[in-house]
Structures are given as structure tokens and as C-alpha cells.
Design a protein around this motif. Structure first.
Motif, PDB file in Angstrom:
ATOM      1  N   VAL A  55      41.488  79.304  18.120  1.00 47.01           N
ATOM      2  CA  VAL A  55      42.462  80.116  18.860  1.00 47.01           C
ATOM      3  C   VAL A  55      42.020  81.586  18.843  1.00 47.01           C
ATOM      4  CG1 VAL A  55      44.841  80.983  18.854  1.00 47.01           C
ATOM      5  CG2 VAL A  55      44.387  78.549  18.468  1.00 47.01           C
ATOM      6  N   HIS A  56      41.604  82.056  17.663  1.00 45.56           N
ATOM      7  CA  HIS A  56      41.111  83.423  17.509  1.00 45.56           C
ATOM      8  C   HIS A  56      39.956  83.697  18.483  1.00 45.56           C
ATOM      9  CE1 HIS A  56      39.655  86.884  14.866  1.00 45.56           C
ATOM     10  NE2 HIS A  56      38.589  86.610  15.575  1.00 45.56           N
ATOM     11  N   GLU A  57      38.979  82.783  18.504  1.00 43.74           N
ATOM     12  CA  GLU A  57      37.808  82.971  19.368  1.00 43.74           C
ATOM     13  C   GLU A  57      38.197  82.930  20.846  1.00 43.74           C
ATOM     14  OE1 GLU A  57      35.100  84.091  18.203  1.00 43.74           O
ATOM     15  OE2 GLU A  57      35.714  83.774  16.122  1.00 43.74           O
ATOM     16  N   PHE A  58      39.167  82.055  21.166  1.00 45.62           N
ATOM     17  CA  PHE A  58      39.624  82.014  22.554  1.00 45.62           C
ATOM     18  C   PHE A  58      40.295  83.315  22.966  1.00 45.62           C
ATOM     19  CE2 PHE A  58      38.665  77.572  23.224  1.00 45.62           C
ATOM     20  CZ  PHE A  58      38.400  77.578  24.579  1.00 45.62           C
ATOM     21  N   GLY A  59      40.880  84.014  21.992  1.00 43.50           N
ATOM     22  CA  GLY A  59      41.429  85.345  22.269  1.00 43.50           C
ATOM     23  C   GLY A  59      40.344  86.267  22.815  1.00 43.50           C
ATOM     24  N   HIS A  60      39.168  86.254  22.132  1.00 44.00           N
ATOM     25  CA  HIS A  60      38.042  87.072  22.612  1.00 44.00           C
ATOM     26  C   HIS A  60      37.557  86.572  23.980  1.00 44.00           C
ATOM     27  CE1 HIS A  60      37.719  89.079  18.813  1.00 44.00           C
ATOM     28  NE2 HIS A  60      37.347  88.014  18.137  1.00 44.00           N
ATOM     29  N   ALA A  61      37.351  85.245  24.054  1.00 36.56           N
ATOM     30  CA  ALA A  61      36.707  84.676  25.240  1.00 36.56           C
ATOM     31  C   ALA A  61      37.557  84.889  26.498  1.00 36.56           C
ATOM     32  CB  ALA A  61      36.449  83.188  25.022  1.00 36.56           C
ATOM     33  N   PHE A 142      41.216  90.590   7.548  1.00 36.07           N
ATOM     34  CA  PHE A 142      39.801  90.768   7.205  1.00 36.07           C
ATOM     35  C   PHE A 142      38.991  91.174   8.430  1.00 36.07           C
ATOM     36  CE2 PHE A 142      35.457  89.108   6.411  1.00 36.07           C
ATOM     37  CZ  PHE A 142      35.156  89.882   5.301  1.00 36.07           C
ATOM     38  N   ASN A 143      39.265  90.515   9.564  1.00 33.80           N
ATOM     39  CA  ASN A 143      38.495  90.825  10.765  1.00 33.80           C
ATOM     40  C   ASN A 143      38.809  92.196  11.333  1.00 33.80           C
ATOM     41  OD1 ASN A 143      36.560  88.747  11.851  1.00 33.80           O
ATOM     42  ND2 ASN A 143      38.270  87.447  11.248  1.00 33.80           N
ATOM     43  N   LEU A 144      39.947  92.776  10.930  1.00 35.03           N
ATOM     44  CA  LEU A 144      40.287  94.109  11.422  1.00 35.03           C
ATOM     45  C   LEU A 144      39.613  95.215  10.605  1.00 35.03           C
ATOM     46  CD1 LEU A 144      44.052  93.820  12.419  1.00 35.03           C
ATOM     47  CD2 LEU A 144      42.124  94.321  13.919  1.00 35.03           C
ATOM     48  N   LEU A 150      32.219  92.616  12.019  1.00 27.98           N
ATOM     49  CA  LEU A 150      33.601  92.162  12.189  1.00 27.98           C
ATOM     50  C   LEU A 150      34.206  92.764  13.462  1.00 27.98           C
ATOM     51  CD1 LEU A 150      34.856  92.582   8.505  1.00 27.98           C
ATOM     52  CD2 LEU A 150      34.062  90.505   9.632  1.00 27.98           C
ATOM     53  N   ASP A 151      35.305  92.162  13.913  1.00 28.03           N
ATOM     54  CA  ASP A 151      35.977  92.662  15.118  1.00 28.03           C
ATOM     55  C   ASP A 151      36.375  94.127  14.952  1.00 28.03           C
ATOM     56  OD1 ASP A 151      35.791  90.199  16.381  1.00 28.03           O
ATOM     57  OD2 ASP A 151      37.611  89.475  15.405  1.00 28.03           O
ATOM     58  N   GLY A 152      36.869  94.470  13.757  1.00 27.89           N
ATOM     59  CA  GLY A 152      37.266  95.854  13.502  1.00 27.89           C
ATOM     60  C   GLY A 152      36.091  96.807  13.645  1.00 27.89           C
TER      61      GLY A 152
HETATM   62 ZN   LIG Z   1      36.894  87.768  16.108  1.00 32.08          ZN
END
Ligand SMILES: [Zn+2]
Length: 355
Positions: A55-61, A142-144, A150-152
Motif C-alpha cells: 500500500v505504501h509503495e502504491f502511494g508513491h506509484a 522511519f521513512n520520514l 528514505l522517503d524523508g
Molecule cells: Zn516509501
């Protein structure tokens, strides 16, 4: 899924096994009556965890696709996942939104899970929902962290780019932060356990730190390379060349080049059209006393389509052209298609490598 290829790396199965094995005692702590069923619950958690990473990756995609950036695919691997997006020329604003979309979805899933924990019936279900909610909050937070890869880190890079005006400075700042964070992750199990970490904690932290370090270091190298691209000015890098007839002896051709003050030779036909490049390495291999009896055509490589570059191909597009047709030398022609000079790959490498 939704037109986006999703790959699951075989390493995922290793992690699913690890989570099942190490998760079972945790499950048994909370739900002592389950017996061996605790393994099933732990495995169920591993699967659900990866679904929420998806779900997280689909947010990016999906946000990338909404901005018109091509998405190559999503890969789930042993420490999470990544979405491959072609970010040829994004703007800092788009980069920020695409990077933030993943962690926001993780945090939203976590928040929903925490709310749902109260509402669901059944010990097993409540346990799973709660564990999953906590895991998603951890993944989101963590990703922020503002550190590449990382995404952050992408968000920090975009912010420095937007407000400092320099994309490469953004990359360097965020990549350095990534290297620092990798070091912090490595000592984390020692700090959290008061100097007595578990083997599992040390291995896990080591894997995360190694992945962070290599991602940050790679981003740094790419950033440095990109900062040097303006040096790839074909007009400045090309060596001026003298046109020579194919049957001219090498010794005579070298004398002409010397007189003209140029270092490269281009073979031209009777109409003056370039047909080949005299390879420096081939000339060097001919002994001095043999050169009057060898024609330049014998030391030349005939021109293929990709070996002819126009003067205005520079920077990024020059690298791309060279990658498409690898050669040691390229013919450079001016806007009228006339011979301008020869671009040596060694000169391009040297320009990129210089400090
Ligand atoms: Zn990410």
C-alpha cells in the motif's frame, strides 16, 4: 496491479520465515492458548505487513503516475520495498509529494488500525490489527527521517532544491544525512538494550545500516556526477582534427597533423565526406619505421551512425549518446555537417573524474 508490475524478491520468503520463527514467542506471550497456532498468526502478520508495505509503495506509484512520471514497477524485498520511477526532470514540488505519499499512507493505515483495535472482536484479530497498526506507524515514521535513501531524504532533498535553488546541494545534504543515520542505526541496538543487544537486533540493525549506507553513498556519487555534467561541453572537449585521404601513409598523415597543429585524423573520401576515424591506439601500435608503408585507412575505424556527434550534444545527452554507441573516439561535426574534431572517450572520463 493497476497496470503496475509488482515483483516479490525471493528474499521476502526468508524474512517471512524469520518473522514467523521469532514472532511466535511474542504471539504466545499475548495468546498463550494458541499452541502451534502462534506460528500461523506470526506468519499471517508477515503477510499483512507486506501487504501494507505494498500500500505504501502504491502511494508513491500512483501519485507519480498522476504527475505523468512513468512508473517501471514495484519490488518487495527483504527490508520493505521500492518503487522505480523515472524522474528524468521532475520539479522539487512533485518530488516532495511523490515521496510523502508513501509514509502518509503508512501513517493513515496505522491510525486506522489503532482505532479499529477497539472495535474488532476476537483476541487473534485484535492482536493482529494492533501489531499491524504499530508496524505501520513505525514504517511511516522511519521513512520520514530526513535522510537518503528514505522517503524523508527525498523530501529534504526537494526542500533544499526548492528553497536553495540547487538540486545537487539538496542531494549532497540528504545523502550525508543518510550516512550519519546509517551509523546511528548500527549503534541503536546497543543503546536501546543498555549495551547488551540480542544477536537478532545486531544482525537486523546491521542489514538496515548497510542498505542505508549504500543507498546514501550511491545517491552522493550520482549527485556529484550530475554536478559535473556541465563540464561535458563537446565544443571544448573535442580535439581538432585534420582530414586525410584513405591511401595517405601514416607517417605523412602525422606530419600533416603536426603542421596543422591538430592531434586527430579523420579519413575523408574524394568528396570530403568523413568515412572513418584514425584510432590513436592503432597508430601507436605501428612501429616508427613501418609508418611510411601503412595507409591511414588501415589504422582507421569506419564510422557507424552513432559515432557521429553534433557539436550541440553536451552534458547528459552526450553521455546518453556515448552509452548507446560505445567507442573510444567519436567524430564531431558542426551545424553544417563538416568535420569539427574528434571526441576521445578518455577526455570525457577525465573531465568527469577531475575534482
Ligand atoms: Zn516509501
Amino acid at each position: 496491479m493497476a497496470g503496475i508490475p509488482v515483483h516479490v524478491s525471493p528474499t521476502w520468503f526468508i524474512v517471512a520465515a524469520v518473522i514467523t520463527y521469532w514472532g511466535e514467542p511474542l504471539v504466545t506471550d499475548y495468546l498463550p492458548d494458541l499452541g502451534n497456532g502462534a506460528y500461523v498468526v506470526a506468519f499471517g502478520f508477515a503477510v499483512l505487513l507486506y501487504l501494507s508495505v505494498l500500500v505504501h509503495e502504491f502511494g508513491h506509484a500512483l501519485t507519480a503516475r498522476a504527475f505523468g512520471l512513468p512508473v517501471r514497477g514495484i519490488t518487495l524485498h527483504f527490508l520493505g520495498g521500492y518503487t522505480e520511477i523515472e524522474r528524468e526532470s521532475p520539479t522539487p514540488g512533485r518530488d516532495l509529494v511523490v515521496s510523502a505519499a508513501g509514509p502518509i499512507l503508512s501513517l493513515a493505515l496505522g491510525g486506522l488500525g489503532l482505532l479499529a483495535t477497539e472495535a474488532v472482536d476476537g483476541d487473534v484479530l485484535r492482536f493482529l490489527v494492533w501489531e499491524l497498526a504499530v508496524a505501520n506507524v513505525v514504517v511511516g515514521v522511519f521513512n520520514l527521517l530526513p535522510a537518503l535513501p528514505l522517503d524523508g531524504g527525498h523530501m529534504l532533498r526537494a526542500a533544499v532544491w526548492r528553497f536553495g535553488g540547487d538540486e545537487n546541494r539538496g542531494t549532497v545534504v540528504a545523502a550525508r544525512a543518510g550516512q550519519v543515520l546509517a551509523g546511528l542505526v548500527l549503534v541503536m541496538p546497543f543503546v536501546l538494550s543498555g549495551g547488551r543487544p540480542t544477536l537478532f537486533g545486531v544482525i537486523w540493525a546491521g542489514l538496515v545500516a548497510a542498505l542505508m549506507w549504500s543507498g546514501a553513498t550511491q545517491a552522493l556519487a550520482v549527485g556529484r556526477m550530475r554536478a559535473r555534467l556541465p563540464r561535458l561541453d563537446t565544443r571544448r572537449l573535442a580535439r581538432r582534427a585534420a582530414p586525410v585521404a584513405p591511401d595517405l601513409p601514416v607517417s605523412e598523415a602525422l606530419k600533416q597533423a603536426n603542421q596543422a597543429g591538430v592531434t586527430s585524423l579523420v579519413v575523408v573520401d574524394s568528396a570530403g565526406r568523413p568515412t572513418g576515424l584514425v584510432m590513436e591506439a592503432a597508430v601507436a601500435a605501428i612501429p616508427e619505421q613501418r609508418r611510411p608503408w601503412v595507409s591511414v585507412a588501415q589504422a582507421a575505424r569506419s564510422l557507424e551512425t552513432g559515432m557521429v556527434l553534433s557539436l550541440d550534444v553536451s552534458g547528459d545527452s552526450l553521455l546518453r549518446a556515448m552509452r548507446e554507441t560505445p567507442a573510444s573516439e567519436y567524430l564531431v561535426v558542426d551545424e553544417h555537417g563538416r568535420v569539427y574534431g574528434v571526441l576521445a572517450t578518455t577526455d570525457v572520463d577525465a573531465a568527469l573524474a577531475a575534482r
